[in-house]
Design an enzyme around this catalytic site. Structure first.
Site, short mmCIF file in Angstrom:
data_model
loop_
_atom_site.label_atom_id
_atom_site.label_comp_id
_atom_site.label_asym_id
_atom_site.label_seq_id
_atom_site.Cartn_x
_atom_site.Cartn_y
_atom_site.Cartn_z
N LYS A 138 0.83 -1.22 0.00
CA LYS A 138 0.00 0.00 0.00
C LYS A 138 0.87 1.27 0.00
CE LYS A 138 -4.05 -2.16 2.18
NZ LYS A 138 -5.07 -2.03 3.25
N TYR B 288 -12.59 -1.81 -3.71
CA TYR B 288 -13.12 -1.86 -2.35
C TYR B 288 -14.65 -1.71 -2.32
CZ TYR B 288 -8.57 -1.94 0.01
OH TYR B 288 -7.33 -2.31 0.48
N ASN C 232 -2.14 0.37 6.62
CA ASN C 232 -1.62 -0.86 7.22
C ASN C 232 -0.76 -1.68 6.25
OD1 ASN C 232 -3.65 -1.82 5.61
ND2 ASN C 232 -4.85 -2.76 7.25
N HIS D 269 -2.24 -5.47 1.57
CA HIS D 269 -3.53 -6.12 1.35
C HIS D 269 -3.28 -7.56 0.95
CE1 HIS D 269 -7.50 -7.08 -0.31
NE2 HIS D 269 -6.83 -7.67 -1.28
N GLU E 135 -9.74 -10.63 -7.70
CA GLU E 135 -8.81 -9.50 -7.52
C GLU E 135 -7.63 -9.60 -8.48
OE1 GLU E 135 -7.99 -9.49 -3.29
OE2 GLU E 135 -10.03 -8.82 -2.83
P1 IDP Z 1 -8.17 -6.70 5.59
O1 IDP Z 1 -7.39 -5.74 4.69
O2 IDP Z 1 -7.38 -7.10 6.82
O3 IDP Z 1 -8.76 -7.87 4.86
P2 IDP Z 1 -10.81 -5.37 5.63
O4 IDP Z 1 -11.79 -5.43 6.77
O5 IDP Z 1 -11.15 -6.09 4.36
O6 IDP Z 1 -9.40 -5.84 6.21
O7 IDP Z 1 -10.60 -3.82 5.32
C1 IDP Z 1 -9.98 -3.40 4.12
C2 IDP Z 1 -9.06 -2.24 4.45
O8 IDP Z 1 -9.86 -1.13 4.89
C3 IDP Z 1 -8.08 -2.48 5.60
O9 IDP Z 1 -6.93 -3.19 5.22
C4 IDP Z 1 -7.78 -1.07 6.04
O10 IDP Z 1 -6.83 -0.43 5.15
C5 IDP Z 1 -9.13 -0.39 5.87
N1 IDP Z 1 -9.91 -0.43 7.13
C6 IDP Z 1 -10.53 -1.50 7.69
N2 IDP Z 1 -11.16 -1.16 8.82
C7 IDP Z 1 -10.95 0.18 8.99
C8 IDP Z 1 -11.35 1.13 9.99
O11 IDP Z 1 -12.04 0.81 10.97
N3 IDP Z 1 -10.91 2.41 9.80
C9 IDP Z 1 -10.16 2.80 8.74
N4 IDP Z 1 -9.76 1.94 7.77
C10 IDP Z 1 -10.15 0.65 7.90
#
Ligand code: IDP
Length: 140
Positions: free
Chosen positions: A11, A51, A114, A117, A128
């Site tokens: 990312k 997304y 984070n 992905h 994807e």
């Molecule tokens: P994952 O990437 O661990 O599978 P997902 O729930 O699919 O998690 O969420 C996709 C992405 O959305 C996350 O990797 C993160 O970048 C962002 N995200 C998820 N939850 C939050 C939140 O509560 N606040 C802000 N960004 C979030």
């Protein structure tokens, strides 16, 4: 256990800090092989489509803005049970909850920024991968 493929994104927070190599090494050390890779600047439309499952979530607009804030590296990874191997080395979504030694524990700046992905199922991995790669771009 079968050899399968998954889809990964390094990312913008990670490319900005020049962590493409460090994260790729963690993926490789976890038994995954990079069979396709390219550095791209995602468009807003691409990020919104990618997304789309999160489009009703409160963080959706911020997430799209973050994902287009700089280049990303999209990759296809191959290995034994690749989806699980990738998610194990990536760690929990929130770095505060991620296990020691995972990519997100080591590098993530926040729950949003984070660093990585990884697809959450074989079905989504196929969708994807096809979203970003033509079949001939993948060389196993
Ligand atoms: P994952 O990437 O661990 O599978 P997902 O729930 O699919 O998690 O969420 C996709 C992405 O959305 C996350 O990797 C993160 O970048 C962002 N995200 C998820 N939850 C939050 C939140 O509560 N606040 C802000 N960004 C979030």
């Amino acid at each position: 256990m079968a050899v399968t493929r998954t889809f990964s994104i390094i990312k913008p927070d990670a490319t900005r800090r020049n962590l493409t190599g460090a994260i790729t090494k963690m993926l490789e050390d976890a038994g995954l092989r990079v069979v396709a890779s390219k550095r791209i600047q995602m468009t807003k439309e691409q990020a919104e489509g990618f997304y789309a499952v999160h489009s009703e979530r409160p963080f959706f607009n911020d997430l799209v803005s973050f994902m287009i804030s700089g280049p990303v590296v999209v990759q296809v990874l191959e290995g034994e049970d690749a989806v699980k191997a990738n998610r194990d080395v990536m760690g929990a979504t929130n770095p505060a909850d991620a296990a020691e030694g995972t990519i997100r524990k080591t590098f993530a700046e926040s729950i949003e920024a984070n660093s990585a992905h990884g697809s959450d199922s074989d079905e989504n991995a196929a969708i994807e991968i096809a979203y970003f790669f033509k079949p001939e771009e993948i060389v196993g």
